[in-house]
Structure formats: structure tokens, C-alpha cells
Design an enzyme around this catalytic site. Structure first.
Site, PDB file in Angstrom:
ATOM      1  N   CYS A 254      -4.509  -2.085   6.020  1.00 32.97           N
ATOM      2  CA  CYS A 254      -4.338  -0.764   5.423  1.00 32.97           C
ATOM      3  C   CYS A 254      -5.583  -0.337   4.640  1.00 32.97           C
ATOM      4  CB  CYS A 254      -3.123  -0.793   4.508  1.00 32.97           C
ATOM      5  SG  CYS A 254      -2.748   0.777   3.716  1.00 32.97           S
TER       6      CYS A 254
ATOM      7  N   CYS B 144       0.829  -1.203   0.000  1.00 31.56           N
ATOM      8  CA  CYS B 144       0.000   0.000   0.000  1.00 31.56           C
ATOM      9  C   CYS B 144       0.868   1.260   0.000  1.00 31.56           C
ATOM     10  CB  CYS B 144      -0.909  -0.016   1.220  1.00 31.56           C
ATOM     11  SG  CYS B 144      -2.043   1.379   1.295  1.00 31.56           S
TER      12      CYS B 144
END
Length: 373
Positions: free
Chosen positions: A206, A110
Site C-alpha cells: 500500500c 492503511c
């Protein structure tokens, strides 16, 4: 090498866009940049479409907190939806790895693919010269390039999750919290009277948030039950599907703690895909859980240059693990082999091994398999 102050490498840069998540860290990052004379704007990213009837995904609440902070600081807040990019560049990889019975770390991907790629490109398109985040890490700029260092707050240091950044990304990044501890960040937020000063830190996947992970994963992966057994073949129970477990896992096995008169916790040691068996052991340092080294793929070096083997350094196999002395005995463009000074517990395929020298994070690789002690 002495790390530079958070804004030294971009001293001439004025317009910066802060990734404002709604949390206290990014709020204080924005405040510090304002204090340092930057022209600060903020951006709130929505990277997951809420489909949870129980409302665990808190994007709306986070956006409200981000708006409150932006208003208090007097900065403009942009909002953008990167859900499609997140699905294509992070979540599909996440699912592929679980289907392959590995345990990926989506936060690492991410950062490299969304926060310091998609967000960075978007911010540059808005006319910014750099982006800033509330990560606990440090950057130094030297004749040899940009270097990533551990933060002052070792407990909060996030270089493990940032190790796949490259020179171009570091050149456009600012980490204003580099020299602060988490306690100092909280204290400053309270002194400023920020609306989110007491907001707890997020701990979920995330951008997806906190939720019962096995139930969430079951939406995307079929359950394929099979036996839970000891290495000797004694059946103890039934697992939900090998993809739902990770090496070294202790909680959530549902088999109690007693076997043949011995009371002790059970740990996942082997995922036997050929026979759909989950092998568990009671000793936390059982030989099946210990590795003298490992093989890793997809190496990434922040400098852009791989060191020459053999190469002595420090490494960690998970966030917050104490640094471990090791030697890279083989380094190639597609992988590397590592030997540890002391055997390591629960080396987990799909996770990252991250390398350090002193305070500097050199890069890392994706664990393929442990090597027996």
C-alpha cells in the site's frame, strides 16, 4: 438485509472528495458521483517518500495520471503529503511485526489509519461532508447502524481490507463501484476516453508500490542467516533471515525440489525462532501446515458490538480465499478463538481473519497462532 445504492446513506450530502490515486477505479468512482449530482473534488495522497534509485515508486507518474483524469472530468484536484503519518501509523507497525517474525497486512492498517482517518479528517477540513474511494465494497445504512457488505464483483471485493473501519468512518464513506464489476469499470473508462483507461492495477505494498520485496525489507531489517531443514533435521540450505519468509511460502526458497529421491515443491511450515531454523515440508497439506482452528487478537467489530459465543459464521484468512465455515468458540475484548469446519492451510500469524454473515462483513482480528488439526 438488502444493501442500499452507493449514495443512499448520504443522499442529502453534496460535497464529496474522492481519493484519486491515478488508477482507473478511483477515476470511475469520481465520474459516477458527478453523474449522481454530487459536488466532487479530488485529492491525491503521497504517502511514501521515494528513495529508490531504480524509480520503482511511481508517485510522480500516478500524480500525472490523477491530474489528467481530474482535468478530463472537470474537477479540482488537491494534493497532500501524508508520508509522516504513514510512517508513524502504518510502516513502523509493519516493521515491528516483521521483526517479531510475523507477516502483517499493511493494506488493512492503511485503510483504517490513513485513507479513512487522516484523509477523512483532511477532507472534512476542506469542507467536504464525505469521502469516496474506488474500493469494491458496499455500505448500507439501517436503524442498527452502518453495515459493510461484499461487492457485486466477488473477485475484486475488498471488504477483507476494510474490515477495521468503524461506524463513524462508514458514515462518511462512499463506494461508488459497489454495483460494478471490474470489466464494467474498464469498459466505462474506455467509453469516456479517460487517459488511464488501460492502466494496470497496482499490486505492491500500500502506497510503497511494486518492488523486489526482500531487497526492500533488507533496508530496514538485518539479515540473520540460518539453516533450512526438514522436520526430521535434514539440512537443505540456508535462509536469509526468518523475517523474510511467510508460512506456506513456496517460491524463493532456493533449495530445489528434490530430497531423498522425491521431487516435489517445498513449503515453509515453521519459523523456529529459538534455533533460527526455517522448517520446510514437501506436502502442501502436511500436518505442520494445517490448522483446525486459530487464536486471534485485537478483534474489531464494525457494529461496535461483539457477538456472543458460540457464534457460527463464515471467514477468510486471506484476500480472495473462498469463505470458510467456522465457529467462534470464545470471544473477548482482547481476542477470540475460532474452530473451522474443515482444516485450514497456512494459518499465518500477523495476517487478518475476517468474519462474514451472508454478504455482510462483521469485522475481524489479527491471527496469533494456528491450532493443530
Amino acid at each position: 438485509m438488502v444493501p442500499m445504492s452507493p449514495n443512499t446513506q448520504l443522499a442529502s450530502t453534496k460535497r464529496v472528495i474522492v481519493g484519486l490515486s491515478g488508477g482507473v477505479d478511483s477515476a470511475i468512482a469520481a465520474h459516477r458521483l458527478l453523474e449522481q449530482g454530487y459536488e466532487v473534488e479530488a485529492l491525491f495522497m503521497k504517502n511514501w517518500e521515494e528513495d529508490d534509485a531504480e524509480g520503482r515508486c511511481a508517485a510522480a507518474a500516478d500524480l500525472a495520471d490523477a491530474r489528467a483524469v481530474a482535468e478530463q472530468l472537470g474537477i479540482r484536484l488537491h494534493t497532500v503529503n501524508f508520508s509522516s503519518e504513514y510512517w508513524d501509523r502504518v510502516f513502523e507497525y509493519f516493521l515491528r511485526e516483521y521483526r517479531a517474525l510475523r507477516t502483517p497486512n499493511p493494506d488493512v492498517l492503511c485503510n483504517a489509519e490513513i485513507k479513512f482517518s487522516v484523509f477523512l479528517d483532511y477532507a472534512l477540513g476542506l469542507g467536504a461532508a464525505a469521502i469516496a474511494t474506488g474500493h469494491y465494497a458496499r455500505i448500507s445504512a439501517e436503524a442498527t447502524g452502518y453495515h459493510l457488505h461484499r461487492a457485486v464483483d466477488e473477485d475484486k471485493d475488498q471488504t477483507y481490507f476494510l474490515h477495521r473501519l468503524d461506524q463513524g468512518q462508514l458514515a462518511r464513506a462512499l463506494f461508488p463501484l459497489a454495483d460494478l464489476t471490474k470489466d464494467e469499470v474498464r469498459a466505462l473508462a474506455h467509453r469516456l476516453g479517460l487517459a488511464n483507461a488501460a492502466k494496470k492495477d497496482s499490486t505492491g505494498i500500500c502506497f510503497i508500490g511494486e518492488r523486489r520485496f526482500s531487497d526492500f525489507l533488507a533496508r530496514y531489517l538485518p539479515r540473520e542467516p540460518g539453516p533450512i531443514e526438514t522436520p526430521e533435521g535434514l539440512r537443505l540450505g540456508e535462509h536469509r533471515g526468518l523475517a523474510y519468509y511467510t508460512i506456506g511460502q513456496r517460491q524463493g526458497l532456493g533449495i530445489g525440489g528434490v530430497s531423498q529421491g522425491r521431487a516435489a515443491p517445498w513449503y515453509v511450515a515453521v519459523k523456529d525462532s529459538a534455533n533460527n531454523r526455517l522448517i520446510v515440508v514437501q506436502d502442501s497439506r502436511h500436518p505442520l501446515l494445517m490448522s483446525s482452528g486459530l487464536e486471534a487478537l485485537q478483534p474489531h467489530w464494525i457494529s461496535g458490538r461483539a457477538p456472543e459465543a458460540p457464534f457460527r459464521c463464515l471467514a477468510r484468512l486471506r484476500h480472495r480465499q473462498p469463505l470458510q465455515a467456522c465457529e467462534l468458540v470464545a470471544i473477548g475484548p482482547k481476542g477470540c478463538q475460532v474452530r473451522f469446519d474443515e482444516p485450514q492451510r497456512a494459518v499465518t500469524p500477523g495476517q487478518s481473519i475476517v468474519f462474514y454473515q451472508g454478504s455482510e462483513c462483521l469485522g475481524g482480528a489479527i491471527i496469533e497462532r494456528g491450532l493443530a488439526s
